[in-house]
Design a protein around this motif. Structure first.
Motif, mmCIF file in Angstrom:
data_model
loop_
_atom_site.group_PDB
_atom_site.id
_atom_site.type_symbol
_atom_site.label_atom_id
_atom_site.label_comp_id
_atom_site.label_asym_id
_atom_site.label_seq_id
_atom_site.Cartn_x
_atom_site.Cartn_y
_atom_site.Cartn_z
ATOM 1 N N TYR A 51 0.816 -1.205 0.000
ATOM 2 C CA TYR A 51 0.000 0.000 0.000
ATOM 3 C C TYR A 51 0.847 1.251 0.000
ATOM 4 O O TYR A 51 0.686 2.147 -0.812
ATOM 5 C CB TYR A 51 -0.914 0.017 1.215
ATOM 6 C CG TYR A 51 -1.882 -1.111 1.207
ATOM 7 C CD1 TYR A 51 -3.217 -0.880 0.966
ATOM 8 C CD2 TYR A 51 -1.457 -2.405 1.418
ATOM 9 C CE1 TYR A 51 -4.122 -1.900 0.944
ATOM 10 C CE2 TYR A 51 -2.353 -3.449 1.397
ATOM 11 C CZ TYR A 51 -3.681 -3.195 1.165
ATOM 12 O OH TYR A 51 -4.557 -4.208 1.135
ATOM 13 N N GLN A 103 1.332 3.891 -3.167
ATOM 14 C CA GLN A 103 0.877 5.278 -3.086
ATOM 15 C C GLN A 103 2.047 6.244 -3.257
ATOM 16 O O GLN A 103 1.906 7.330 -3.813
ATOM 17 C CB GLN A 103 0.138 5.511 -1.763
ATOM 18 C CG GLN A 103 -1.254 4.877 -1.800
ATOM 19 C CD GLN A 103 -1.917 4.746 -0.445
ATOM 20 O OE1 GLN A 103 -1.699 5.560 0.447
ATOM 21 N NE2 GLN A 103 -2.724 3.724 -0.286
ATOM 22 N N VAL A 131 -0.791 -1.879 7.377
ATOM 23 C CA VAL A 131 -1.304 -3.180 6.949
ATOM 24 C C VAL A 131 -1.202 -4.197 8.080
ATOM 25 O O VAL A 131 -2.132 -4.965 8.324
ATOM 26 C CB VAL A 131 -0.553 -3.670 5.707
ATOM 27 C CG1 VAL A 131 -1.028 -5.058 5.310
ATOM 28 C CG2 VAL A 131 -0.760 -2.705 4.556
ATOM 29 N N PHE A 155 -3.952 -3.645 10.358
ATOM 30 C CA PHE A 155 -5.215 -4.231 9.906
ATOM 31 C C PHE A 155 -5.276 -5.703 10.318
ATOM 32 O O PHE A 155 -6.306 -6.189 10.803
ATOM 33 C CB PHE A 155 -5.353 -4.141 8.379
ATOM 34 C CG PHE A 155 -5.376 -2.734 7.857
ATOM 35 C CD1 PHE A 155 -5.656 -1.658 8.684
ATOM 36 C CD2 PHE A 155 -5.112 -2.485 6.518
ATOM 37 C CE1 PHE A 155 -5.670 -0.360 8.189
ATOM 38 C CE2 PHE A 155 -5.128 -1.193 6.007
ATOM 39 C CZ PHE A 155 -5.402 -0.136 6.845
ATOM 40 N N GLN A 196 -6.215 3.507 3.001
ATOM 41 C CA GLN A 196 -7.195 2.557 3.525
ATOM 42 C C GLN A 196 -7.438 2.724 5.019
ATOM 43 O O GLN A 196 -8.370 2.161 5.572
ATOM 44 C CB GLN A 196 -6.734 1.119 3.259
ATOM 45 C CG GLN A 196 -6.754 0.712 1.791
ATOM 46 C CD GLN A 196 -5.669 1.411 1.015
ATOM 47 O OE1 GLN A 196 -4.646 1.808 1.576
ATOM 48 N NE2 GLN A 196 -5.886 1.607 -0.276
ATOM 49 N N HIS A 212 -8.595 4.987 6.778
ATOM 50 C CA HIS A 212 -9.826 5.593 7.266
ATOM 51 C C HIS A 212 -11.069 4.867 6.763
ATOM 52 O O HIS A 212 -12.171 5.363 6.883
ATOM 53 C CB HIS A 212 -9.874 7.086 6.940
ATOM 54 C CG HIS A 212 -9.886 7.376 5.489
ATOM 55 N ND1 HIS A 212 -8.761 7.706 4.783
ATOM 56 C CD2 HIS A 212 -10.894 7.372 4.595
ATOM 57 C CE1 HIS A 212 -9.069 7.897 3.517
ATOM 58 N NE2 HIS A 212 -10.353 7.690 3.367
ATOM 59 N N TRP A 213 -10.874 3.701 6.166
ATOM 60 C CA TRP A 213 -12.031 2.884 5.832
ATOM 61 C C TRP A 213 -12.728 2.477 7.125
ATOM 62 O O TRP A 213 -12.089 2.261 8.150
ATOM 63 C CB TRP A 213 -11.595 1.637 5.073
ATOM 64 C CG TRP A 213 -11.209 1.899 3.658
ATOM 65 C CD1 TRP A 213 -11.039 3.127 3.077
ATOM 66 C CD2 TRP A 213 -10.951 0.930 2.648
ATOM 67 N NE1 TRP A 213 -10.678 2.972 1.764
ATOM 68 C CE2 TRP A 213 -10.619 1.630 1.466
ATOM 69 C CE3 TRP A 213 -10.959 -0.462 2.606
ATOM 70 C CZ2 TRP A 213 -10.316 0.986 0.277
ATOM 71 C CZ3 TRP A 213 -10.647 -1.105 1.422
ATOM 72 C CH2 TRP A 213 -10.337 -0.385 0.259
ATOM 73 N N LYS A 214 -14.050 2.333 7.030
ATOM 74 C CA LYS A 214 -14.850 2.081 8.241
ATOM 75 C C LYS A 214 -14.399 0.842 9.006
ATOM 76 O O LYS A 214 -14.404 0.824 10.225
ATOM 77 C CB LYS A 214 -16.325 1.913 7.856
ATOM 78 C CG LYS A 214 -16.937 3.121 7.195
ATOM 79 C CD LYS A 214 -17.240 4.217 8.196
ATOM 80 C CE LYS A 214 -18.012 5.337 7.499
ATOM 81 N NZ LYS A 214 -17.707 6.663 7.944
ATOM 82 N N SER A 215 -14.049 -0.206 8.265
ATOM 83 C CA SER A 215 -13.698 -1.453 8.942
ATOM 84 C C SER A 215 -12.495 -1.270 9.854
ATOM 85 O O SER A 215 -12.319 -2.004 10.806
ATOM 86 C CB SER A 215 -13.386 -2.556 7.931
ATOM 87 O OG SER A 215 -14.577 -3.093 7.422
ATOM 88 N N TYR A 216 -11.640 -0.317 9.549
ATOM 89 C CA TYR A 216 -10.421 -0.167 10.319
ATOM 90 C C TYR A 216 -10.390 1.152 11.071
ATOM 91 O O TYR A 216 -10.249 1.178 12.278
ATOM 92 C CB TYR A 216 -9.204 -0.308 9.390
ATOM 93 C CG TYR A 216 -9.160 -1.682 8.754
ATOM 94 C CD1 TYR A 216 -9.048 -2.817 9.539
ATOM 95 C CD2 TYR A 216 -9.260 -1.849 7.382
ATOM 96 C CE1 TYR A 216 -9.024 -4.081 8.982
ATOM 97 C CE2 TYR A 216 -9.235 -3.116 6.808
ATOM 98 C CZ TYR A 216 -9.115 -4.223 7.616
ATOM 99 O OH TYR A 216 -9.093 -5.467 7.078
#
Lengths: 346, 346
Positions: A82, A86, A262, A265, A293, A295-299
């Motif tokens: 990741y 980026q 990562v 996660f 990634q 700030h994705w909800k799952s994390y």
DNA sequence: CAGCAGAATGAACGCGTGTACAAACATGCC
DNA sequence: GGCATGTTTGTACACGCGTTCATTCTGCTG
């Protein structure tokens, strides 16, 4: 429209442009070299004809005489990691805007940085090289480069003396990790955390080692015990397993610092879905990098941010400074870090 | 050790090797050209000296005379998009093994493929070009390339006639999506799903349009109603919102096909964390691509797989075939898809 | 040994461009 | 106008290599 005088589907050459614009070939060369002296109207006419013929100076020929390829070699183990991806993305854009192009090379995924690859890259004669590979020493890099001065990302410890090393020439991007880590530990301290674990990157990683060392230093400064170490490799799977092991076998922790986002996660998923623990209720988790990634909800990860665009700007500055002054002493840029607070600490 | 005769930190040239090996410069050139005739022991001696001097033929000079740069232009909107990054990764490795290097270029993130970028890339004179950009027509691409024949990824419909188009020359990688989608719909049918939604990619995407069309076709073949359409853009955030809208306002669905895996992640998180629905209990979710993250525990996604390595091999085959025969008619490679069953359907 | 085919070799040229050098030209000052 | 200074222009060369072509060498047949 001008007579189609392209030969066999090939490119137009300066000679063709010169012929059509009624000037000498040298004038064409000068027209494309901004600081060469050429009467304004003449230059304009040449450029107009060039556009009509879809002409651009051949970079190979240009490189042959000028010694500049305008290629920047980028060495990565995984493009799809990741953070790396980026960074490559932002870097490519930035280089593009400065007239360069990114030349991508991949090492083995086991981080075995073989000299074969370096020799291979050398053949393309890049103007500069950025290695996102941690276990290759600058010495090795310079040995395989002629003109290019490699750029090395370093993580100096707070208070540690600057390396007086005066070996091979390389430029440095120094990342100060103390600020971000200190903010994180302070926050965890505020929530009453006592046992802190560090979920490391792979063994050879300097970044991971530096993060661990800095964390250790900060913990000591703030009166904590040294961190419990859980071995990872920057990857999701390993982090997942290591976290299970940490909590099932080794007594767990109140707070987990993961070597990158990562890993965090992986730790989060293990804590929540495998160990039935609540985050941040039972355990706090902090990552490193602040990739998109996070700030994705799952994390929704609390993490120590390395500002990507600031970092890329610094890299480009290093490249340009070096190309402007190939003989300069070792160049240095410095960046700081800070904590981004989200939902995994609270 | 041989006298260090490097001039000013520059590279060794064929002339230096020739001098040191007591042969003519032409012999050196031939030594590096496998099919040139040269006595074995002589070649060996030259190569040994070359290694000592760290000599490699200069690619710029080579390109100037041979017309081959061994650079493969790759145009992407986002390097960090999961699928793209994984494909770039595999592609770079494969190209590297064939003696090429990946030259990376970025378009604007709004997919506005400006001609400026193409002209810029043209300057580097790549041997071939792969555009991971969906809204650029091959016509546009060829107009900006001289020797390079672009490669175009296409998604022909099952039963549709092959395009008789005989415009500009370009090569094609055809991806057959019918198999994978049909397997998915069959599976959902088995679980009694009735209302199927399609969470699309962004409007201009041919891939998304093709997926939608194929899904529509398969649904009809199997006696379903046409899919309910939810507009997305291949991204997590938009998918998250579109899913919420789909279920709160538009009556929801039993099964959701997302245009790619990342959208599927967004849909999953929205369903579970925002809408309080169970997957696969209440809703089945199917993605496209099978990126590496799809088997992470948080998602464990059932998805239509595009085999990455098979795909990259096909691309490289296209490149090599084209370079071996620049005058050939339009070349075509074809790939099939299949369903990978994991935890979001069941 | 003559004759000959094929392999091995080196001189010369060309690829498309930047740049040093010298010549031509313009400009400004007295 | 004479001279000095600065700007344009064109010629010639160099960059490092692949390749054609004519020449030399090698090995083999008769």
């Amino acid at each position: 429209m001008p007579e189609e005088q392209e030969t066999r589907g090939g490119r137009a050459t300066a000679e063709m442009v010169a012929a059509l614009a009624q000037v000498s070939r040298v004038a064409v060369s000068r027209a494309f070299n901004p600081h060469a002296s050429l009467k304004a109207d003449k230059r304009e006419r040449i450029l107009r004809v060039a556009r009509e013929l879809n002409y651009t100076p051949d970079r190979a020929a240009r490189a042959l005489v000028s010694g500049r390829t305008h290629l920047i070699g980028v060495i990565v183990p995984d493009v799809y990691s990741y953070w790396e991806s980026q960074e490559i993305d932002a870097l490519t854009t930035a280089l593009q805007n400065e007239g360069f192009a990114t030349l991508l090379f991949k090492t083995r995924t086991d981080y075995s940085m073989d000299e074969q690859l370096l020799a291979y890259m050398r053949g393309f004669n890049p103007d500069s090289v950025i290695a996102f590979v941690e276990n290759v020493k600058p010495v090795t890099l310079t040995r395989f480069l002629d003109r290019a001065v490699p750029i090395y990302v370093d993580y100096p410890m707070a208070g540690a003396p600057a390396e007086p090393e005066h070996g091979p020439l390389y430029d440095r991007l120094n990342i100060l990790q103390h600020s971000g880590i200190d903010q994180a530990v302070a926050l965890l301290q505020g929530y009453g955390a006592r046992r802190i674990a560090y979920l490391s990157g792979h063994g050879k990683s300097r970044a991971s080692a530096a993060r661990e060392a800095t964390l250790r230093q900060v913990l000591e400064e703030r009166g904590f015990q040294p961190p419990i170490l859980a071995p990872g490799d920057f990857g999701y799977e390993t982090a997942y397993q290591a976290t299970i092991d940490l909590f099932r076998v080794r007594g767990g922790a109140d707070g987990v610092f993961a070597a990158n986002d990562v890993s965090a996660f992986g730790a989060l998923d293990a804590l929540r879905h495998e160990l039935g623990l609540r985050v941040p209720g039972d355990v706090k988790v902090v990552g490193f990098d602040d990739i998109a990634q996070s700030h994705w909800k799952s994390y929704n990860l609390t993490t120590v941010k390395f500002d990507l665009h600031e970092r890329v700007r610094a890299l480009v500055r290093l490249i340009l400074r070096r190309l402007n002054d190939p003989q300069a002493e070792s160049l240095v840029e410095t960046l700081d870090t800070r904590l981004v607070v989200r939902g995994t600490v609270g």
